[in-house]
Design a protein around this motif. Structure first.
Motif, PDB file in Angstrom:
ATOM      1  N   CYS A   7     -36.487 -36.067  -8.542  1.00  0.00           N
ATOM      2  CA  CYS A   7     -35.547 -35.206  -9.256  1.00  0.00           C
ATOM      3  C   CYS A   7     -34.885 -34.284  -8.242  1.00  0.00           C
ATOM      4  O   CYS A   7     -34.876 -34.589  -7.036  1.00  0.00           O
ATOM      5  CB  CYS A   7     -36.217 -34.452 -10.405  1.00  0.00           C
ATOM      6  SG  CYS A   7     -37.533 -33.321  -9.892  1.00  0.00           S
ATOM      7  N   LEU A   8     -34.351 -33.159  -8.689  1.00  0.00           N
ATOM      8  CA  LEU A   8     -33.642 -32.265  -7.776  1.00  0.00           C
ATOM      9  C   LEU A   8     -34.617 -31.388  -6.976  1.00  0.00           C
ATOM     10  O   LEU A   8     -34.606 -31.370  -5.742  1.00  0.00           O
ATOM     11  CB  LEU A   8     -32.656 -31.405  -8.579  1.00  0.00           C
ATOM     12  CG  LEU A   8     -31.861 -30.343  -7.832  1.00  0.00           C
ATOM     13  CD1 LEU A   8     -31.004 -30.969  -6.738  1.00  0.00           C
ATOM     14  CD2 LEU A   8     -30.972 -29.571  -8.814  1.00  0.00           C
ATOM     15  N   GLY A   9     -35.480 -30.650  -7.700  1.00  0.00           N
ATOM     16  CA  GLY A   9     -36.335 -29.661  -7.032  1.00  0.00           C
ATOM     17  C   GLY A   9     -37.749 -30.126  -6.740  1.00  0.00           C
ATOM     18  O   GLY A   9     -38.464 -29.493  -5.976  1.00  0.00           O
ATOM     19  N   ASN A  10     -38.174 -31.224  -7.393  1.00  0.00           N
ATOM     20  CA  ASN A  10     -39.565 -31.704  -7.326  1.00  0.00           C
ATOM     21  C   ASN A  10     -40.560 -30.638  -7.806  1.00  0.00           C
ATOM     22  O   ASN A  10     -41.683 -30.547  -7.314  1.00  0.00           O
ATOM     23  CB  ASN A  10     -39.928 -32.199  -5.915  1.00  0.00           C
ATOM     24  CG  ASN A  10     -41.235 -33.002  -5.834  1.00  0.00           C
ATOM     25  OD1 ASN A  10     -41.903 -33.000  -4.820  1.00  0.00           O
ATOM     26  ND2 ASN A  10     -41.614 -33.670  -6.894  1.00  0.00           N
ATOM     27  N   ILE A  11     -40.116 -29.843  -8.791  1.00  0.00           N
ATOM     28  CA  ILE A  11     -41.074 -28.900  -9.390  1.00  0.00           C
ATOM     29  C   ILE A  11     -41.135 -29.014 -10.916  1.00  0.00           C
ATOM     30  O   ILE A  11     -42.030 -28.423 -11.521  1.00  0.00           O
ATOM     31  CB  ILE A  11     -40.782 -27.430  -8.992  1.00  0.00           C
ATOM     32  CG1 ILE A  11     -39.355 -27.027  -9.335  1.00  0.00           C
ATOM     33  CG2 ILE A  11     -41.097 -27.194  -7.516  1.00  0.00           C
ATOM     34  CD1 ILE A  11     -39.120 -25.517  -9.231  1.00  0.00           C
ATOM     35  N   CYS A  12     -40.223 -29.735 -11.544  1.00  0.00           N
ATOM     36  CA  CYS A  12     -40.267 -29.872 -13.012  1.00  0.00           C
ATOM     37  C   CYS A  12     -40.404 -31.326 -13.469  1.00  0.00           C
ATOM     38  O   CYS A  12     -41.485 -31.761 -13.862  1.00  0.00           O
ATOM     39  CB  CYS A  12     -39.022 -29.251 -13.651  1.00  0.00           C
ATOM     40  SG  CYS A  12     -38.851 -27.480 -13.356  1.00  0.00           S
ATOM     41  N   ARG A  13     -39.311 -32.087 -13.413  1.00  0.00           N
ATOM     42  CA  ARG A  13     -39.313 -33.426 -14.030  1.00  0.00           C
ATOM     43  C   ARG A  13     -40.133 -34.446 -13.245  1.00  0.00           C
ATOM     44  O   ARG A  13     -40.981 -35.139 -13.825  1.00  0.00           O
ATOM     45  CB  ARG A  13     -37.872 -33.935 -14.193  1.00  0.00           C
ATOM     46  CG  ARG A  13     -37.077 -33.139 -15.198  1.00  0.00           C
ATOM     47  CD  ARG A  13     -35.594 -33.411 -15.078  1.00  0.00           C
ATOM     48  NE  ARG A  13     -35.063 -32.907 -13.808  1.00  0.00           N
ATOM     49  CZ  ARG A  13     -33.812 -33.076 -13.392  1.00  0.00           C
ATOM     50  NH1 ARG A  13     -32.966 -33.753 -14.148  1.00  0.00           N
ATOM     51  NH2 ARG A  13     -33.413 -32.571 -12.251  1.00  0.00           N
ATOM     52  N   TRP A  42     -35.424 -26.797  -1.515  1.00  0.00           N
ATOM     53  CA  TRP A  42     -35.698 -25.365  -1.752  1.00  0.00           C
ATOM     54  C   TRP A  42     -37.150 -25.068  -2.065  1.00  0.00           C
ATOM     55  O   TRP A  42     -37.635 -23.970  -1.822  1.00  0.00           O
ATOM     56  CB  TRP A  42     -34.861 -24.831  -2.919  1.00  0.00           C
ATOM     57  CG  TRP A  42     -33.429 -25.199  -2.852  1.00  0.00           C
ATOM     58  CD1 TRP A  42     -32.480 -24.633  -2.058  1.00  0.00           C
ATOM     59  CD2 TRP A  42     -32.785 -26.246  -3.574  1.00  0.00           C
ATOM     60  NE1 TRP A  42     -31.284 -25.272  -2.244  1.00  0.00           N
ATOM     61  CE2 TRP A  42     -31.439 -26.249  -3.168  1.00  0.00           C
ATOM     62  CE3 TRP A  42     -33.212 -27.184  -4.526  1.00  0.00           C
ATOM     63  CZ2 TRP A  42     -30.504 -27.152  -3.675  1.00  0.00           C
ATOM     64  CZ3 TRP A  42     -32.297 -28.077  -5.031  1.00  0.00           C
ATOM     65  CH2 TRP A  42     -30.961 -28.056  -4.619  1.00  0.00           C
ATOM     66  N   HIS A  43     -37.865 -26.013  -2.672  1.00  0.00           N
ATOM     67  CA  HIS A  43     -39.214 -25.721  -3.167  1.00  0.00           C
ATOM     68  C   HIS A  43     -40.306 -26.439  -2.388  1.00  0.00           C
ATOM     69  O   HIS A  43     -41.449 -26.510  -2.841  1.00  0.00           O
ATOM     70  CB  HIS A  43     -39.307 -26.068  -4.652  1.00  0.00           C
ATOM     71  CG  HIS A  43     -38.362 -25.279  -5.491  1.00  0.00           C
ATOM     72  ND1 HIS A  43     -38.586 -23.969  -5.841  1.00  0.00           N
ATOM     73  CD2 HIS A  43     -37.147 -25.596  -5.995  1.00  0.00           C
ATOM     74  CE1 HIS A  43     -37.570 -23.518  -6.552  1.00  0.00           C
ATOM     75  NE2 HIS A  43     -36.673 -24.483  -6.658  1.00  0.00           N
ATOM     76  N   ASP A 117     -32.593 -31.623 -17.355  1.00  0.00           N
ATOM     77  CA  ASP A 117     -33.248 -30.660 -16.469  1.00  0.00           C
ATOM     78  C   ASP A 117     -33.714 -29.465 -17.294  1.00  0.00           C
ATOM     79  O   ASP A 117     -32.895 -28.749 -17.866  1.00  0.00           O
ATOM     80  CB  ASP A 117     -32.237 -30.223 -15.403  1.00  0.00           C
ATOM     81  CG  ASP A 117     -32.871 -29.325 -14.353  1.00  0.00           C
ATOM     82  OD1 ASP A 117     -34.020 -28.880 -14.557  1.00  0.00           O
ATOM     83  OD2 ASP A 117     -32.206 -29.077 -13.343  1.00  0.00           O
ATOM     84  N   PRO A 118     -35.023 -29.226 -17.379  1.00  0.00           N
ATOM     85  CA  PRO A 118     -35.532 -28.137 -18.228  1.00  0.00           C
ATOM     86  C   PRO A 118     -35.583 -26.787 -17.508  1.00  0.00           C
ATOM     87  O   PRO A 118     -36.001 -25.798 -18.099  1.00  0.00           O
ATOM     88  CB  PRO A 118     -36.956 -28.613 -18.543  1.00  0.00           C
ATOM     89  CG  PRO A 118     -37.369 -29.333 -17.297  1.00  0.00           C
ATOM     90  CD  PRO A 118     -36.118 -29.964 -16.716  1.00  0.00           C
ATOM     91  N   TYR A 119     -35.151 -26.731 -16.248  1.00  0.00           N
ATOM     92  CA  TYR A 119     -35.386 -25.545 -15.411  1.00  0.00           C
ATOM     93  C   TYR A 119     -34.867 -24.266 -16.050  1.00  0.00           C
ATOM     94  O   TYR A 119     -35.503 -23.217 -15.964  1.00  0.00           O
ATOM     95  CB  TYR A 119     -34.734 -25.763 -14.042  1.00  0.00           C
ATOM     96  CG  TYR A 119     -35.100 -24.719 -13.007  1.00  0.00           C
ATOM     97  CD1 TYR A 119     -36.401 -24.577 -12.553  1.00  0.00           C
ATOM     98  CD2 TYR A 119     -34.117 -23.892 -12.464  1.00  0.00           C
ATOM     99  CE1 TYR A 119     -36.734 -23.638 -11.591  1.00  0.00           C
ATOM    100  CE2 TYR A 119     -34.441 -22.946 -11.493  1.00  0.00           C
ATOM    101  CZ  TYR A 119     -35.747 -22.823 -11.065  1.00  0.00           C
ATOM    102  OH  TYR A 119     -36.061 -21.892 -10.108  1.00  0.00           O
ATOM    103  N   TYR A 120     -33.705 -24.333 -16.706  1.00  0.00           N
ATOM    104  CA  TYR A 120     -33.107 -23.121 -17.291  1.00  0.00           C
ATOM    105  C   TYR A 120     -33.341 -23.006 -18.795  1.00  0.00           C
ATOM    106  O   TYR A 120     -32.663 -22.244 -19.470  1.00  0.00           O
ATOM    107  CB  TYR A 120     -31.602 -23.089 -16.984  1.00  0.00           C
ATOM    108  CG  TYR A 120     -31.324 -22.982 -15.505  1.00  0.00           C
ATOM    109  CD1 TYR A 120     -31.557 -21.782 -14.821  1.00  0.00           C
ATOM    110  CD2 TYR A 120     -30.889 -24.081 -14.775  1.00  0.00           C
ATOM    111  CE1 TYR A 120     -31.342 -21.678 -13.463  1.00  0.00           C
ATOM    112  CE2 TYR A 120     -30.669 -23.988 -13.408  1.00  0.00           C
ATOM    113  CZ  TYR A 120     -30.894 -22.783 -12.762  1.00  0.00           C
ATOM    114  OH  TYR A 120     -30.685 -22.687 -11.414  1.00  0.00           O
TER     115      TYR A 120
HETATM  116  P1  4NP Z   1     -36.368 -30.384 -11.275  1.00  0.00           P
HETATM  117  O1  4NP Z   1     -35.797 -28.991 -11.834  1.00  0.00           O
HETATM  118  O2  4NP Z   1     -35.224 -31.052 -10.528  1.00  0.00           O
HETATM  119  O3  4NP Z   1     -36.727 -31.124 -12.526  1.00  0.00           O
HETATM  120  O4  4NP Z   1     -37.546 -30.055 -10.407  1.00  0.00           O
HETATM  121  C1  4NP Z   1     -35.188 -28.044 -11.000  1.00  0.00           C
HETATM  122  C2  4NP Z   1     -35.966 -27.243 -10.212  1.00  0.00           C
HETATM  123  C3  4NP Z   1     -35.391 -26.294  -9.394  1.00  0.00           C
HETATM  124  C4  4NP Z   1     -34.015 -26.163  -9.372  1.00  0.00           C
HETATM  125  C5  4NP Z   1     -33.239 -26.975 -10.160  1.00  0.00           C
HETATM  126  C6  4NP Z   1     -33.829 -27.935 -10.972  1.00  0.00           C
HETATM  127  N1  4NP Z   1     -33.429 -25.171  -8.562  1.00  0.00           N
HETATM  128  O5  4NP Z   1     -32.208 -25.021  -8.626  1.00  0.00           O
HETATM  129  O6  4NP Z   1     -34.141 -24.490  -7.792  1.00  0.00           O
END
Ligand code: 4NP
Length: 144
Positions: A7-13, A42-43, A117-120
């Motif tokens: 995914c984008l951040g590798n912290i959620c999905r 970033w993470h 993306d559930p981040y927000y």
């Molecule tokens: P992910 O979610 O791609 O499912 O891990 C996100 C996590 C962090 C960010 C965006 C999406 N971010 O912008 O930091």
């Protein structure tokens, strides 16, 4: 079988998909390698988002030991399947690929649909978990 969830951040999905698939293959006693990575850095080194850890824990899956890493071109050779969560991830990962063999391993986790993306949006973690769980079960049946 080696599967990389992206995914984008590798912290959620992708940590959810990683954790759910890992739990399923352990239950089935399969010798598969499951991992996850983010297109962004970033993470890197962080544990999954606390909301992802919490929703997985509610369903009996522990993802708290995972640590985020950034996708690297060598991943595209090391895994049989590189499964990405949305079309933006797909564009980024395809842009990293340098051979037809690498490109052939990359596809959307949900085939023709994105994982939102559930981040927000705190309320999206449970629907995302359910989506991921359903798809992981289907992939297990498909590939085992
Ligand atoms: P992910 O979610 O791609 O499912 O891990 C996100 C996590 C962090 C960010 C965006 C999406 N971010 O912008 O930091």
């Amino acid at each position: 079988m080696k599967i990389l969830m992206v995914c984008l951040g590798n912290i959620c999905r992708s940590p959810l998909a990683h954790g759910v698939m890992q739990a399923l293959v352990e239950t089935e006693g399969l010798d598969w390698v499951i991992d996850s990575a983010g297109t962004g850095g970033w993470h890197v080194g962080e544990a999954p988002d606390r909301r992802a850890i919490a929703v997985a824990r509610r369903f009996g899956v522990d993802i708290s030991g995972q640590r985020a890493q950034q996708l690297h071109p060598r991943h595209l050779d090391d895994y049989d399947h590189v499964l990405v969560m949305d079309r933006s991830n797909l564009r980024h990962v395809l842009a990293m690929a340098q051979t037809p063999e690498q490109r052939a391993r990359i596809r959307l986790f949900l085939d023709d649909q994105e994982v939102p993306d559930p981040y927000y949006d705190d309320g999206m973690f449970e629907p995302v978990y359910r989506l991921v769980e359903t798809r992981c079960n289907a992939l297990l049946q498909l590939w085992k």
